[in-house]
Design an enzyme around this catalytic site. Sequence first.
Site, PDB file in Angstrom:
ATOM      1  N   ASN A   9       0.860  -1.188   0.000  1.00  0.00           N
ATOM      2  CA  ASN A   9       0.000   0.000   0.000  1.00  0.00           C
ATOM      3  C   ASN A   9       0.902   1.246   0.000  1.00  0.00           C
ATOM      4  O   ASN A   9       1.503   1.573   1.016  1.00  0.00           O
ATOM      5  CB  ASN A   9      -0.880  -0.059   1.257  1.00  0.00           C
ATOM      6  CG  ASN A   9      -1.690   1.209   1.467  1.00  0.00           C
ATOM      7  OD1 ASN A   9      -1.800   2.048   0.571  1.00  0.00           O
ATOM      8  ND2 ASN A   9      -2.260   1.343   2.661  1.00  0.00           N
ATOM      9  N   TRP A  10       0.977   1.876  -1.161  1.00  0.00           N
ATOM     10  CA  TRP A  10       1.887   3.036  -1.277  1.00  0.00           C
ATOM     11  C   TRP A  10       1.326   4.283  -0.589  1.00  0.00           C
ATOM     12  O   TRP A  10       2.032   5.269  -0.444  1.00  0.00           O
ATOM     13  CB  TRP A  10       2.146   3.360  -2.756  1.00  0.00           C
ATOM     14  CG  TRP A  10       2.882   2.301  -3.517  1.00  0.00           C
ATOM     15  CD1 TRP A  10       3.303   1.079  -3.051  1.00  0.00           C
ATOM     16  CD2 TRP A  10       3.298   2.357  -4.894  1.00  0.00           C
ATOM     17  NE1 TRP A  10       3.939   0.377  -4.046  1.00  0.00           N
ATOM     18  CE2 TRP A  10       3.950   1.141  -5.189  1.00  0.00           C
ATOM     19  CE3 TRP A  10       3.170   3.310  -5.907  1.00  0.00           C
ATOM     20  CZ2 TRP A  10       4.478   0.861  -6.451  1.00  0.00           C
ATOM     21  CZ3 TRP A  10       3.692   3.024  -7.164  1.00  0.00           C
ATOM     22  CH2 TRP A  10       4.344   1.818  -7.431  1.00  0.00           C
ATOM     23  N   LYS A  11       0.067   4.269  -0.229  1.00  0.00           N
ATOM     24  CA  LYS A  11      -0.589   5.440   0.384  1.00  0.00           C
ATOM     25  C   LYS A  11      -0.393   6.661  -0.523  1.00  0.00           C
ATOM     26  O   LYS A  11      -0.383   6.515  -1.739  1.00  0.00           O
ATOM     27  CB  LYS A  11      -0.065   5.650   1.807  1.00  0.00           C
ATOM     28  CG  LYS A  11      -0.180   4.358   2.635  1.00  0.00           C
ATOM     29  CD  LYS A  11       0.058   4.564   4.095  1.00  0.00           C
ATOM     30  CE  LYS A  11      -0.105   3.231   4.823  1.00  0.00           C
ATOM     31  NZ  LYS A  11      -0.018   3.337   6.252  1.00  0.00           N
ATOM     32  N   HIS A  98      -9.533   0.991   5.526  1.00  0.00           N
ATOM     33  CA  HIS A  98      -8.217   1.234   6.115  1.00  0.00           C
ATOM     34  C   HIS A  98      -8.383   2.234   7.267  1.00  0.00           C
ATOM     35  O   HIS A  98      -9.175   3.172   7.164  1.00  0.00           O
ATOM     36  CB  HIS A  98      -7.254   1.786   5.059  1.00  0.00           C
ATOM     37  CG  HIS A  98      -5.844   1.814   5.556  1.00  0.00           C
ATOM     38  ND1 HIS A  98      -5.386   2.791   6.402  1.00  0.00           N
ATOM     39  CD2 HIS A  98      -4.805   0.961   5.367  1.00  0.00           C
ATOM     40  CE1 HIS A  98      -4.118   2.543   6.706  1.00  0.00           C
ATOM     41  NE2 HIS A  98      -3.742   1.434   6.092  1.00  0.00           N
ATOM     42  N   GLU A 100      -6.718   4.671   8.242  1.00  0.00           N
ATOM     43  CA  GLU A 100      -6.505   6.091   7.915  1.00  0.00           C
ATOM     44  C   GLU A 100      -7.764   6.704   7.304  1.00  0.00           C
ATOM     45  O   GLU A 100      -8.085   7.869   7.549  1.00  0.00           O
ATOM     46  CB  GLU A 100      -5.297   6.234   6.969  1.00  0.00           C
ATOM     47  CG  GLU A 100      -3.993   6.036   7.744  1.00  0.00           C
ATOM     48  CD  GLU A 100      -2.851   5.456   6.949  1.00  0.00           C
ATOM     49  OE1 GLU A 100      -2.889   5.480   5.697  1.00  0.00           O
ATOM     50  OE2 GLU A 100      -1.901   4.956   7.582  1.00  0.00           O
ATOM     51  N   GLU A 169      -4.977  -4.916  10.994  1.00  0.00           N
ATOM     52  CA  GLU A 169      -3.961  -3.884  11.136  1.00  0.00           C
ATOM     53  C   GLU A 169      -4.185  -3.124  12.439  1.00  0.00           C
ATOM     54  O   GLU A 169      -4.987  -2.172  12.478  1.00  0.00           O
ATOM     55  CB  GLU A 169      -4.037  -2.899   9.975  1.00  0.00           C
ATOM     56  CG  GLU A 169      -3.815  -3.511   8.610  1.00  0.00           C
ATOM     57  CD  GLU A 169      -3.290  -2.478   7.626  1.00  0.00           C
ATOM     58  OE1 GLU A 169      -2.195  -2.683   7.101  1.00  0.00           O
ATOM     59  OE2 GLU A 169      -3.960  -1.456   7.413  1.00  0.00           O
ATOM     60  N   GLY A 175       2.714   2.438  10.771  1.00  0.00           N
ATOM     61  CA  GLY A 175       3.647   3.542  10.568  1.00  0.00           C
ATOM     62  C   GLY A 175       4.383   3.963  11.831  1.00  0.00           C
ATOM     63  O   GLY A 175       5.053   4.995  11.851  1.00  0.00           O
ATOM     64  N   SER A 215       3.734  -1.942  10.389  1.00  0.00           N
ATOM     65  CA  SER A 215       5.194  -2.010  10.562  1.00  0.00           C
ATOM     66  C   SER A 215       5.769  -3.391  10.241  1.00  0.00           C
ATOM     67  O   SER A 215       6.701  -3.856  10.904  1.00  0.00           O
ATOM     68  CB  SER A 215       5.600  -1.558  11.967  1.00  0.00           C
ATOM     69  OG  SER A 215       5.221  -0.203  12.163  1.00  0.00           O
ATOM     70  N   GLY A 236       2.953  -1.125   4.261  1.00  0.00           N
ATOM     71  CA  GLY A 236       2.955   0.304   3.945  1.00  0.00           C
ATOM     72  C   GLY A 236       4.374   0.766   3.648  1.00  0.00           C
ATOM     73  O   GLY A 236       4.911   0.568   2.560  1.00  0.00           O
ATOM     74  N   GLY A 237       5.013   1.368   4.645  1.00  0.00           N
ATOM     75  CA  GLY A 237       6.344   1.975   4.475  1.00  0.00           C
ATOM     76  C   GLY A 237       7.342   1.094   3.735  1.00  0.00           C
ATOM     77  O   GLY A 237       8.035   1.563   2.811  1.00  0.00           O
TER      78      GLY A 237
HETATM   79  P1  PGA Z   1       2.985   0.414   7.651  1.00  0.00           P
HETATM   80  O1  PGA Z   1       1.513   0.565   7.070  1.00  0.00           O
HETATM   81  O2  PGA Z   1       3.552  -0.882   7.093  1.00  0.00           O
HETATM   82  O3  PGA Z   1       3.736   1.614   7.175  1.00  0.00           O
HETATM   83  O4  PGA Z   1       2.874   0.347   9.140  1.00  0.00           O
HETATM   84  C1  PGA Z   1       0.656  -0.530   6.893  1.00  0.00           C
HETATM   85  C2  PGA Z   1      -0.679  -0.072   6.322  1.00  0.00           C
HETATM   86  O5  PGA Z   1      -1.183   0.962   6.768  1.00  0.00           O
HETATM   87  O6  PGA Z   1      -1.260  -0.710   5.422  1.00  0.00           O
END
Ligand code: PGA
Length: 256
Positions: A9-11, A98, A100, A169, A175, A215, A236-237
């Site tokens: 997930n590149w966000k 998600h 966010e 998650e 993050g 993470s 994510g990251g």
């Molecule tokens: P993260 O994000 O790996 O940067 O913690 C995961 C996500 O939100 O899908």
Amino acid sequence: MRKKVVAGNWKMNMNLDEGLSLAKGIVNSLKSMEMENDLDVVLIPPFIHLNELNGLLKDSRLALGAQNVHKETSGAFTGEVSASMVKSVGVDYCLVGHSERRVYQQESDDELIAKVNQLLKEDIQAIFCVGESLEERESGKEKEVIADQLAVLFDLDESDFSNLIIAYEPVWAIGTGKTASSDQAQEMHAHIRAEISNKYGSSIADEIRILYGGSCKPDNAAELFSKKDVDGGLIGGASLDADSFVEIIKAASWSF
Ligand code: PGA
């Protein structure tokens, strides 16, 4: 045996050129990579990348996902993108719920289920995200919270529900560099599977893939993926760097 999934997930990261070069790096590394087991690898970039990536990923082992779609089919919704639009540029997976978006866009349960229904109509697999906050975990309510978030899906009939992927998650791990331990992840994944089994029966529960996200990195992925109910990761990251993402793919490919 459930096929594992690793989804990046590149966000809201990467302009078009950066995204294309990241995707090329991943495609090239995977070409020469030996994998012990077959798995689904999905790139989930911002909308602007989808069309070009659709071309680039043809004949590769990577699939394409969207980060969001609108809950309606079409119409006067300025700034929105529909499920049929993303389908037309090769999208096979889409995130829903998600944390966010639940927090920053205040997405409601009604909206989430409407989005899942739009995706089902287009034959796009929804990756439905659930997760508790730190406060909820510290007050011992995490299992209840997750059960409530999942229950939003329980009006779906069996065949629709079987099309979903669930992503656990924990919000406190996204993050933050704080990963859930593999035992914490396994415990919650087993709980999710049990809730699904209570509602839809054990054969559907056994088939549903449940991903861990929060993470997840090259140095903890193999341990997380070795757990019985962890069927891969939503990254994510670490998906923004080709080498780290490929290391995580390797961890999933060898962790059976
Ligand atoms: P993260 O994000 O790996 O940067 O913690 C995961 C996500 O939100 O899908």
